[in-house]
Design an enzyme around this catalytic site. Structure first.
Site, mmCIF file in Angstrom:
data_model
loop_
_atom_site.group_PDB
_atom_site.id
_atom_site.type_symbol
_atom_site.label_atom_id
_atom_site.label_comp_id
_atom_site.label_asym_id
_atom_site.label_seq_id
_atom_site.Cartn_x
_atom_site.Cartn_y
_atom_site.Cartn_z
ATOM 1 C CG ASN A 96 -14.268 -137.830 30.173
ATOM 2 O OD1 ASN A 96 -14.200 -136.536 29.223
ATOM 3 N ND2 ASN A 96 -14.085 -139.263 29.818
ATOM 4 N NE ARG A 97 -11.504 -133.446 26.713
ATOM 5 C CZ ARG A 97 -11.650 -134.655 26.397
ATOM 6 N NH1 ARG A 97 -12.448 -135.937 26.017
ATOM 7 N NH2 ARG A 97 -10.131 -134.773 25.521
ATOM 8 C CG HIS A 122 -7.985 -136.270 32.769
ATOM 9 N ND1 HIS A 122 -9.110 -136.522 32.951
ATOM 10 C CD2 HIS A 122 -6.958 -136.331 31.864
ATOM 11 C CE1 HIS A 122 -9.442 -138.064 31.627
ATOM 12 N NE2 HIS A 122 -7.971 -137.958 30.179
ATOM 13 C CG HIS A 194 -5.944 -141.863 31.000
ATOM 14 N ND1 HIS A 194 -5.006 -141.969 30.207
ATOM 15 C CD2 HIS A 194 -7.188 -140.938 31.421
ATOM 16 C CE1 HIS A 194 -5.729 -140.829 29.499
ATOM 17 N NE2 HIS A 194 -6.431 -140.771 29.662
ATOM 18 C CB SER A 195 -2.977 -147.916 31.719
ATOM 19 O OG SER A 195 -2.832 -148.228 33.333
ATOM 20 C CE1 TYR A 196 -2.756 -143.141 25.486
ATOM 21 C CE2 TYR A 196 -2.421 -142.511 27.710
ATOM 22 C CZ TYR A 196 -3.119 -141.902 26.702
ATOM 23 O OH TYR A 196 -2.692 -140.296 26.572
ATOM 24 C CG ASP A 266 -11.184 -139.013 23.498
ATOM 25 O OD1 ASP A 266 -11.267 -139.443 24.314
ATOM 26 O OD2 ASP A 266 -10.354 -138.143 23.245
ATOM 27 C CD GLN A 305 -14.561 -140.980 26.623
ATOM 28 O OE1 GLN A 305 -14.938 -140.804 27.526
ATOM 29 N NE2 GLN A 305 -13.886 -139.660 26.207
ATOM 30 C CD GLU A 333 -9.810 -142.802 30.075
ATOM 31 O OE1 GLU A 333 -9.711 -141.841 30.452
ATOM 32 O OE2 GLU A 333 -9.262 -142.365 28.728
#
Length: 368
Positions: A96-97, A122, A194-196, A266, A305, A333
Site C-alpha cells: 500500500n501507500r 508497494h 496481492h492476488s486478483y 480501493d 484493502q 489484501e
C-alpha cells in the site's frame, strides 16, 4: 520452469536499477514453478519470482474446478506487464501507500521512490514482487517456504530484513499464508498477498455480481492521492457498508467523494477484531452466485484493502487468452493500514531488532 529467454527480456529492465535493488541478473535463471495439490484436487501454483501465485483452482457447486486468480503462463509476462498490476504477488517492504514517499523513524527521515503520483506504493521500483526468492518446497506437507533478504537501504528502507512467506494447501481447501520477518534495524513492515480473484474463473468477465461481506464497521477515508486522512469512519449509511453481504456493484456507481477518489472501491477497512487484536478473525466472505463458489478470508491483521480492479482496462491478456476487463478481478489484501509510518493513531508497523513479525492469513474455498 527455467525460462532461458527471460534473462534477455529482463536484462534491460533490471540492469539500470541493480545497484539500488541489489538484484543479480543471474538470479533470473533460478526461477521455478511449484505446484501444491490436495486430496480433493485443488491446486495452487507458485513461482519464486515475486512469490507469485500464478494459478489457484477451486471447485464449483458441481465439483468442477476452475482457475480463479488472474495471471499469466510465462514469467516474462509478469515482468513486462503494462501498469504493473501485481497479479498474485507478495508486495512489500510496505504494501500500500506511504505519503510523499517518506517517513521519519527514531529521528531519521527516510526517502522512498514516488512511484504512485506523489506517493510511494508497494515497496518501490523493485519491491518484493520483482525479486527472486529462495524456495524450500515440501511436497509431503503441500507447502512452500519462500525467503528473501531485503538489504539495508534497499528501495530506501532501513535495516536488513529477513522475510519468509510460507504457502500451505490443506485438505480442507484452505490456502494458509504465514509471514515471518526479523530485522537488525528498526523498519516499517507491511507485507501482503496481492492476488486478483474472479470466482467465475479468470477472464470470465466482471466481478460486480459477486456478493461480498467485509467484517468491518469502519474504514479509513482517503484524500485524492488515496492517502488516509487519519479518520476511522463508520461505514453505516455509505456505499462502504459491506457488513451484510451485497453485490460488489450495487453501490459502486453512487455519487460519493470516496468512490470518486478511488475510481471505485480501493480502500482499507478496519476489521472487527474483538478483545484480541492478534487473533485469527473472519475478515471477508465472497459468494459467486452462478458457480456457487465461496471464498472466506481469516487473518491476524487489523485491516483489509478491498480493490475491485478499477484500473484494469482490457489491455492485459491472461492465461486463457481472454482480456482482463475493467473490474474483471478483485483483491482483498490483509494488511496494516496504509501510511501507518506517518499516522501516529494507526496500529504500528515498526519492527525492531529482537522482535519477530508474524502474521497469518487463510483463504478458504467452498461452494454452495
Amino acid at each position: 520452469m527455467k525460462p532461458l529467454t527471460l534473462i534477455l527480456s529482463a536484462f534491460l529492465l533490471v540492469v539500470a536499477t541493480l545497484d539500488q535493488a541489489n538484484a543479480q541478473v543471474e538470479d533470473f535463471d533460478s526461477i521455478r514453478l511449484y505446484t501444491l495439490k490436495n486430496e480433493s484436487g485443488m491446486t495452487v501454483k507458485v513461482t519464486n519470482y515475486g512469490a507469485i501465485i500464478t494459478s489457484l483452482t477451486a471447485p464449483d457447486r458441481n465439483g468442477h474446478f476452475a482457475d480463479v486468480v488472474l495471471g499469466y503462463n510465462r514469467v516474462e509476462d509478469y515482468i513486462n506487464a503494462v501498469d504493473k498490476p501485481y497479479f498474485g504477488a507478495i508486495v512489500g517492504r510496505y504494501g500500500n501507500r506511504i505519503a510523499a514517499g517518506e517517513f521519519t523513524l527514531d529521528g531519521e527521515t527516510y526517502t522512498l521512490l514516488k512511484n504512485n503520483g506523489p506517493n510511494h506504493l508497494h515497496g518501490g521500483a523493485i519491491g518484493f514482487d520483482k525479486v527472486v526468492w529462495d524456495a524450500d518446497f515440501d511436497p509431503s506437507n503441500q507447502s512452500i517456504a519462500l525467503s528473501y533478504l531485503a538489504k539495508d537501504k534497499e528501495e530506501g528502507y532501513p535495516g536488513n530484513l529477513q522475510l519468509t512467506v510460507t504457502y500451505t494447501l490443506t485438505n480442507d481447501n484452505e490456502l494458509i499464508v504465514d509471514y515471518h520477518a526479523t530485522t537488525d534495524k528498526a523498519t516499517p513492515v507491511n507485507v501482503t498477498q496481492h492476488s486478483y480473484f474472479n470466482l467465475k474463473g479468470e477472464g470470465e468477465g466482471k466481478i460486480l455480481d459477486h456478493e461480498l461481506m467485509i467484517n468491518a464497521k469502519k474504514f479509513t477515508p482517503v484524500d485524492e492521492g488515496l492517502i488516509p486522512t487519519g479518520e476511522l469512519a463508520n461505514v453505516a449509511g455509505t456505499p462502504f457498508d459491506f457488513t451484510s453481504a451485497k453485490p460488489i456493484g450495487r453501490d459502486i456507481g453512487q455519487e460519493d467523494q470516496q468512490l470518486t477518489y478511488g475510481g471505485g472501491f480501493d480502500h482499507n477497512w478496519v476489521l472487527n477484531k474483538g478483545d484480541d487484536d492478534d487473533a485469527l478473525t473472519l475478515a471477508a466472505r465472497v459468494y459467486e452466485p452462478t458457480t456457487g463458489r465461496v471464498m472466506e478470508i481469516h487473518t491476524t491483521e487489523p485491516g483489509i484493502q478491498f480493490y475491485c480492479g478499477n484500473f484494469l482496462d482490457g489491455r492485459l491478456i491472461g492465461k486463457s487468452g481472454k482480456a482482463y476487463v475493467h473490474r474483471g478481478g478483485f483483491c482483498l489484501e490483509t494488511q496494516h493500514y496504509p501510511d501507518s509510518p506517518n499516522q501516529e493513531t494507526f496500529p504500528s508497523t515498526i519492527l525492531r531488532p529482537g522482535q519477530e513479525h508474524q502474521t497469518q492469513t487463510i483463504f478458504k474455498f467452498s461452494a454452495k
